[in-house]
Enzyme design. Structure first.
Site, PDB file in Angstrom:
ATOM      1  N   GLU A  30      35.174  71.998  89.532  1.00  0.00           N
ATOM      2  CA  GLU A  30      36.067  71.037  88.865  1.00  0.00           C
ATOM      3  C   GLU A  30      37.167  71.858  88.208  1.00  0.00           C
ATOM      4  O   GLU A  30      36.967  72.429  87.128  1.00  0.00           O
ATOM      5  CB  GLU A  30      35.284  70.238  87.808  1.00  0.00           C
ATOM      6  N   CYS A  44      42.613  68.608  81.468  1.00  0.00           N
ATOM      7  CA  CYS A  44      42.825  69.000  82.868  1.00  0.00           C
ATOM      8  C   CYS A  44      43.615  67.973  83.659  1.00  0.00           C
ATOM      9  O   CYS A  44      44.341  68.328  84.576  1.00  0.00           O
ATOM     10  CB  CYS A  44      41.484  69.252  83.543  1.00  0.00           C
TER      11      CYS A  44
HETATM   12  P1  NAD Z   1      37.761  79.368  82.427  1.00  0.00           P
HETATM   13  O1  NAD Z   1      37.723  79.317  83.900  1.00  0.00           O
HETATM   14  O2  NAD Z   1      38.450  80.520  81.776  1.00  0.00           O
HETATM   15  O3  NAD Z   1      36.271  79.374  81.804  1.00  0.00           O
HETATM   16  C1  NAD Z   1      35.320  78.403  82.177  1.00  0.00           C
HETATM   17  C2  NAD Z   1      33.924  78.979  81.988  1.00  0.00           C
HETATM   18  O4  NAD Z   1      33.771  80.109  82.825  1.00  0.00           O
HETATM   19  C3  NAD Z   1      33.596  79.433  80.573  1.00  0.00           C
HETATM   20  O5  NAD Z   1      32.297  78.982  80.253  1.00  0.00           O
HETATM   21  C4  NAD Z   1      33.637  80.935  80.658  1.00  0.00           C
HETATM   22  O6  NAD Z   1      32.729  81.585  79.790  1.00  0.00           O
HETATM   23  C5  NAD Z   1      33.234  81.202  82.085  1.00  0.00           C
HETATM   24  N1  NAD Z   1      33.819  82.456  82.608  1.00  0.00           N
HETATM   25  C6  NAD Z   1      34.962  83.052  82.218  1.00  0.00           C
HETATM   26  N2  NAD Z   1      35.159  84.167  82.940  1.00  0.00           N
HETATM   27  C7  NAD Z   1      34.113  84.283  83.782  1.00  0.00           C
HETATM   28  C8  NAD Z   1      33.759  85.222  84.779  1.00  0.00           C
HETATM   29  N3  NAD Z   1      34.497  86.292  85.047  1.00  0.00           N
HETATM   30  N4  NAD Z   1      32.612  85.015  85.461  1.00  0.00           N
HETATM   31  C9  NAD Z   1      31.863  83.941  85.218  1.00  0.00           C
HETATM   32  N5  NAD Z   1      32.158  82.993  84.285  1.00  0.00           N
HETATM   33  C10 NAD Z   1      33.263  83.179  83.567  1.00  0.00           C
HETATM   34  O7  NAD Z   1      38.383  77.981  81.969  1.00  0.00           O
HETATM   35  P2  NAD Z   1      38.763  77.512  80.523  1.00  0.00           P
HETATM   36  O8  NAD Z   1      39.938  78.314  80.042  1.00  0.00           O
HETATM   37  O9  NAD Z   1      37.573  77.416  79.673  1.00  0.00           O
HETATM   38  O10 NAD Z   1      39.236  76.004  80.822  1.00  0.00           O
HETATM   39  C11 NAD Z   1      40.521  75.692  81.228  1.00  0.00           C
HETATM   40  C12 NAD Z   1      40.600  75.380  82.699  1.00  0.00           C
HETATM   41  O11 NAD Z   1      39.609  74.435  83.051  1.00  0.00           O
HETATM   42  C13 NAD Z   1      41.912  74.742  83.074  1.00  0.00           C
HETATM   43  O12 NAD Z   1      42.357  75.258  84.297  1.00  0.00           O
HETATM   44  C14 NAD Z   1      41.567  73.281  83.230  1.00  0.00           C
HETATM   45  O13 NAD Z   1      42.422  72.555  84.073  1.00  0.00           O
HETATM   46  C15 NAD Z   1      40.196  73.361  83.783  1.00  0.00           C
HETATM   47  N6  NAD Z   1      39.460  72.134  83.513  1.00  0.00           N
HETATM   48  C16 NAD Z   1      39.097  71.351  84.545  1.00  0.00           C
HETATM   49  C17 NAD Z   1      38.434  70.167  84.297  1.00  0.00           C
HETATM   50  C18 NAD Z   1      37.975  69.249  85.401  1.00  0.00           C
HETATM   51  O14 NAD Z   1      37.144  68.398  85.124  1.00  0.00           O
HETATM   52  N7  NAD Z   1      38.448  69.388  86.611  1.00  0.00           N
HETATM   53  C19 NAD Z   1      38.147  69.796  82.998  1.00  0.00           C
HETATM   54  C20 NAD Z   1      38.540  70.635  81.967  1.00  0.00           C
HETATM   55  C21 NAD Z   1      39.183  71.813  82.235  1.00  0.00           C
END
Ligand code: NAD
Length: 477
Positions: A233, A265
């Site tokens: 997502e 998002c």
């Molecule tokens: P992110 O991808 O930075 O982090 C998401 C999760 O991944 C966190 O729990 C983090 O700890 C983990 N993570 C970070 N680096 C990692 C790695 N190297 N390996 C494994 N896990 C890792 O995203 P964010 O900054 O928390 O959220 C923002 C993004 O999420 C935006 O792009 C937004 O559009 C998207 N988003 C999508 C939805 C949806 O439902 N489609 C909803 C909310 C946010």
């Protein structure tokens, strides 16, 4: 690394997973414990699933105050906004799942071709096993618990890894979830990249990831090692094409964009306007003032940016065009006023990256067709919005735009209808959930065929293939 599974109350259902301490290898131990509980199929019966859904609902009802306080601490969310966007959305998912659980779990009998009769063929959704749910910081409660509702309804065990960038909410989940849900099969593991990396090394039956595209690639790569299915997502730049420039349009756009300070998002990332853009900009300004007053940075219903890194990234974007409304910010409180920009540099980060903050670029296009071409030339977004009363334009928009969801005149509202699938396409993600879509996504849709050996009708097609048998096979199949 701070890990969880604290279980401050005596375990209500028995043999809980051992609490995790600071040592990484304990993750493996907890997962082993969880998997053996899941393998014993305790999550399968309908009664168990319904009971856990009730327990989740109870947690949200009884602990709402603690969750709202955590959300205010992490993101400055107003209690009203946090309640409906984080808690009520999940409660409605739980309610929907409770009402439809039996029907979703039912097997469906399908028609058997004449050649195979007599036989019974059916399709039955089966639990997958253990699901890993990794979530982001922007809706740190909703985006952990809505996938969990699907995991519970589908009869799976689950591990939740909340975002470390919303530590208060992550802590509240780690503390409260094991007090309500069966700790043998549901666990919260807190931590950042190291913890997520370690979790991704393990074997899962499904990984449900919500976050950005960059991390999604890391998740998909780790999943590939075990051939684990994933739901991704993600985000992207969701456009809003504006044909109707009246005040209700401006209000709906401003509401959808500036809720949660633009850190949503499916928020409209940018506007493509054809027609009276001056009027639209002036009405967007009017809408913002009517929502958040003349000093939005200090308005209690307007939140803050999650951290300094994102604050600096967003402030840097203010140079990419002309600020026509807002533009104020306060580095001490990490607040940026709702801002409208025009005359944008299309090569700047503002138009090349997902904005994910309270800045709305308005781009003027000469025609509706130009707007469609603009969208088509970029990666597929999570949602595409058309603000128009014209059935003709709506129909062309639905037909030509590729996005996770198409919405006419009600940006964001698609999120709260449990019967609509929620998910992206192409760069904005794969797989969808909410309601039955979540149940199906986290189930194995299994075929089952039963025949008796009492009547051996199949002998007509066994070798050797004589002329007579070939005739029969030709007729039957
Ligand atoms: P992110 O991808 O930075 O982090 C998401 C999760 O991944 C966190 O729990 C983090 O700890 C983990 N993570 C970070 N680096 C990692 C790695 N190297 N390996 C494994 N896990 C890792 O995203 P964010 O900054 O928390 O959220 C923002 C993004 O999420 C935006 O792009 C937004 O559009 C998207 N988003 C999508 C939805 C949806 O439902 N489609 C909803 C909310 C946010």
């Amino acid at each position: 690394m701070g890990l969880f599974t604290s279980n401050p109350l005596p375990d209500p259902v028995g043999d809980a997973a051992p609490p995790v301490d600071e040592h990484p290898s304990r993750i493996t131990e907890v997962l082993g414990h969880l998997r053996s509980s899941a393998d014993s199929r305790i999550t399968h019966p309908r009664r168990f699933r319904a009971q856990q859904l009730r327990a989740l609902e109870k947690m949200l009802a009884e602990r709402m105050g603690e969750f709202l306080a955590a959300l205010a601490e992490d993101l400055g969310k107003s209690a009203t906004e946090a309640k409906f966007s984080e808690i009520d959305v999940v409660r409605s998912e739980i309610d929907h799942a409770q009402r439809h659980l039996s029907e979703w779990m039912d097997s469906t009998t399908v028609k058997v071709p004449f050649a195979l009769q007599p036989a019974i063929a059916k399709v039955e959704p089966r639990p997958l096993g253990v699901v890993l749910i990794i979530g982001p910081w922007n809706y740190p409660l909703q985006l952990m618990l809505a996938p969990l509702v699907a995991a519970i309804a589908a009869g799976n065990a689950a591990v939740l890894k909340p975002s470390e960038l919303a530590p208060a909410t992550s802590g509240a989940l780690a503390k409260l979830l094991p007090m309500y849900l069966d700790a043998r099969v549901y666990a919260v593991i807190e931590g950042g990249v190291d913890t997520a990396t370690e979790l991704l090394h393990a074997r899962w039956d499904h990984i449900f990831f919500t976050g950005g595209q960059q991390v999604a690639r890391v998740v998909a790569e780790a999943a590939a090692k075990h051939l684990t299915p994933t739901t991704l997502e993600l985000g992207g730049k969701s456009p809003a094409v504006v044909d109707n420039h009246l005040l209700p349009t401006a209000k709906r756009l401003a509401y959808a964009k500036f809720m949660n300070t633009g850190q949503t998002c499916v928020a409209p990332d940018y506007v493509l306007s054809f027609g009276d853009t001056d009027a639209l900009i002036s009405r967007l300004g009017q809408a913002i003032t009517s929502f958040y007053g003349k000093d939005p940075i200090n308005h209690p219903d307007f939140g803050r940016i999650v951290n300094r890194k994102h604050f600096d990234r967003l402030v840097g974007m203010l140079d990419s065009g002309e600020v026509v409304h807002g533009g104020d910010y306060d580095a001490d409180t990490l607040r940026i006023a709702p801002t409208i920009m025009r005359h944008i540099d299309l090569d700047s980060a503002l138009m090349q990256e997902e904005i994910f903050g309270p800045i709305l670029p308005v781009i003027e296009v000469a025609t509706f067709d130009e707007a469609l071409e603009f969208i088509a030339s970029r990666p597929s977004p999570l949602a595409a919005y058309l603000m128009s009363e014209s059935p003709r334009l709506q129909s062309i928009f639905s037909d030509r735009v590729r996005a996770g969801a198409i919405v006419h005149n009600a940006p964001l509202a698609q999120m709260v209808i449990p019967s609509l699938p929620f998910g992206g396409v192409g760069a904005s993600g794969m797989g969808s959930y909410h309601g039955k879509y979540g149940f199906d996504r986290l189930s194995q849709i299994r075929s089952e065929l039963s025949k008796t050996t009492v009547i051996d009708t199949l002998s007509a097609i066994y070798p050797p293939y004589t002329w007579a048998k070939r005739k029969i096979i030709d007729r039957l199949l």
